[in-house]
Design an enzyme around this catalytic site. Structure first.
Site, mmCIF file in Angstrom:
data_model
loop_
_atom_site.group_PDB
_atom_site.id
_atom_site.type_symbol
_atom_site.label_atom_id
_atom_site.label_comp_id
_atom_site.label_asym_id
_atom_site.label_seq_id
_atom_site.Cartn_x
_atom_site.Cartn_y
_atom_site.Cartn_z
ATOM 1 N N ASP A 195 -56.785 12.274 2.954
ATOM 2 C CA ASP A 195 -57.882 11.488 3.515
ATOM 3 C C ASP A 195 -58.024 11.844 4.988
ATOM 4 O OD1 ASP A 195 -59.818 9.143 3.422
ATOM 5 O OD2 ASP A 195 -58.445 8.494 5.016
ATOM 6 N N GLU A 279 -62.013 15.092 0.135
ATOM 7 C CA GLU A 279 -63.344 14.547 -0.063
ATOM 8 C C GLU A 279 -64.408 15.547 0.385
ATOM 9 O OE1 GLU A 279 -63.015 9.846 0.745
ATOM 10 O OE2 GLU A 279 -62.406 11.112 2.428
ATOM 11 N N CYS A 365 -56.056 -5.910 -1.341
ATOM 12 C CA CYS A 365 -56.899 -6.089 -2.518
ATOM 13 C C CYS A 365 -57.172 -7.572 -2.735
ATOM 14 C CB CYS A 365 -56.227 -5.489 -3.746
ATOM 15 S SG CYS A 365 -57.213 -5.627 -5.252
ATOM 16 N N CYS A 368 -55.610 -8.281 -6.793
ATOM 17 C CA CYS A 368 -54.181 -8.283 -7.110
ATOM 18 C C CYS A 368 -53.292 -8.528 -5.897
ATOM 19 C CB CYS A 368 -53.772 -6.983 -7.794
ATOM 20 S SG CYS A 368 -53.876 -5.523 -6.724
ATOM 21 N N ASP A 375 -55.834 4.221 5.042
ATOM 22 C CA ASP A 375 -55.930 5.668 4.850
ATOM 23 C C ASP A 375 -55.012 6.140 3.720
ATOM 24 O OD1 ASP A 375 -57.752 5.810 6.909
ATOM 25 O OD2 ASP A 375 -56.224 6.211 8.432
#
Length: 412
Positions: A195, A279, A365, A368, A375
């Site tokens: 990333d 990416e 999150c 969860c 990153d």
């Protein structure tokens, strides 16, 4: 999932590689090189002006062959007879470069060709006729003679063409070679997702990261000071020329430091990993100005300008280019995936929500409760998407839909 690149039969492949050296010309040779570079620049500008004029009148291009015919006439005309002093091949190469630039523009691979200025990217190219004397560290350039160069490494392969260029007052020669090499099999079985970012130049899926270099940022104040001094000098005076050369040398230092960092980083990654997933970042779009227009002015223009400067200072596109060819040479592979929502998806449960990233560096999150560095979480998602592309053979990994569309300028 483990991944191994293998090959049942190793077949030879052609490798194009360029070797760049600094030239050490004599005073007379340097004058000739400046004259030849000026002829190529003049021919490019004259041919580009003729192309634009013809297209405006007839809505069609002349093309290389028509311009090559015009070149013969220009050499005989009194005002442009100096073109005959330059080698014919370097002038033909300038016209071929212009023709290629037009084709790239119509194919939407580049911007429209622009006129060239003196002292900016001065160069000329020989497709043949040159002679390389590697033992005596010299190269023969037609109509210039033997020119010595700093022989810092051995040249492998058959020389195909040479390009002579001027950079910050120094002349360089780039020798492109071609040779057959056996197809390689990578010695590693490691797979990694990367990333790219600003605070961290690269974050790996195994948790490691590389700090950014910020080559331009470190020299920004010194460069701004020199540019303010240059603005106060009389243009084209002796002091103006000296200060301009000093600024060029500083720009060259910035570029060399950045290039050295990128080469060392990509070499390390390509040697240690057989499969690299990154990416498909559109750097040109990401670094676009947010100033807007008079009717619709932009928002947060100063903040966006600072972000654009940091993005361009990282050299993301050059990083991808170097990593791709080095992996190919070593028998590795690069997988490119779409960048949408990689930083907003939970790598633990797959929940996609913009609220998963409360801050730039933190990921939590909402479904969860999984917590990690943002990153690192994105790198894990990139690796998972790369596995899907490699195993399933999909052209591009499909990104899940967001609960709501992200606002412009929001984090990925």
């Amino acid at each position: 999932l483990p991944f191994r690149l293998c090959c049942d039969r190793l077949e030879p492949m052609k490798r194009l590689q360029a070797y760049k050296f600094q030239l050490r010309p004599k005073a007379g040779q340097e004058r000739l090189m400046r004259r030849f570079a000026g002829c190529c620049r003049f021919l490019w500008n004259k041919a580009l002006a003729l192309e634009k004029e013809t297209y405006a009148a007839d809505k069609k291009r002349l093309g290389y062959h028509a311009l090559a015919g015009k070149l013969k006439d220009w050499k005989k005309e009194e005002d442009t007879s100096f073109l005959a002093e330059a080698h014919s091949q370097i002038l033909q190469q300038a016209l071929k470069d212009l023709d290629r630039a037009y084709k790239n523009f119509f194919a939407k691979r580049a911007d429209f060709p622009r006129f060239k200025r003196k002292g900016v990217h001065d160069a000329f190219r020989y497709p043949q006729g040159f002679k390389l004397d590697e033992g005596n560290s010299r190269i023969f350039l037609p109509k210039i003679g033997y020119v010595r160069y700093r022989n810092s490494r051995k040249i492998e392969g058959t020389p195909k063409q040479v390009t002579v260029s001027l950079s910050a007052g120094r002349w360089f020669v780039s020798i492109q070679t071609e040779r057959e090499v056996p197809e390689s099999v990578h010695t590693s079985q490691s797979v990694v997702g990367i990333d790219m970012g600003i605070a961290r130049f690269a974050t790996f899926s195994d948790g490691a990261s590389i700090r950014p270099l910020h080559s331009f940022r470190k020299h920004e104040k010194k460069l701004a000071k020199l540019q303010r001094k240059l603005a106060k000098q009389v243009k084209f005076s002796a002091n103006w020329q000296k200060l301009r050369a000093k600024i060029q040398r500083l720009h060259r230092t910035i570029a060399n430091v950045r290039n050295d960092f990128l080469h060392k980083t990509t070499t390390m990654i390509s040697k240690n990993h057989a499969l690299v997933v990154i990416e498909d970042l559109k750097v040109r779009h990401m670094s676009r100005s947010a100033s807007g227009t008079l009717e619709v002015p932009g928002k947060n223009v100063r903040t966006k300008a600072g972000l654009n400067k940091s993005i361009l200072d990282q050299g993301w596109f050059e990083f991808r280019r170097q990593l791709e060819y080095k992996l190919k040479w070593l028998g590795g592979k690069m997988v490119v995936i779409p960048p949408q929502y990689t930083s907003q998806t939970c790598s633990h449960c797959g929940c996609v929500d913009r609220a998963n990233r409360p801050t730039q560096a933190k990921f939590k999150c909402t479904a969860c409760g999984f917590e990690a560095n943002a990153d690192h979480n994105a790198a894990l998602n990139i690796l998972a998407a790369g596995h899907a592309v490699s195993v399933c053979g999909a052209g591009r990994a499909q990104a899940p839909a967001l609960k709501q569309e992200p606002a412009y300028g929001a984090a990925r």
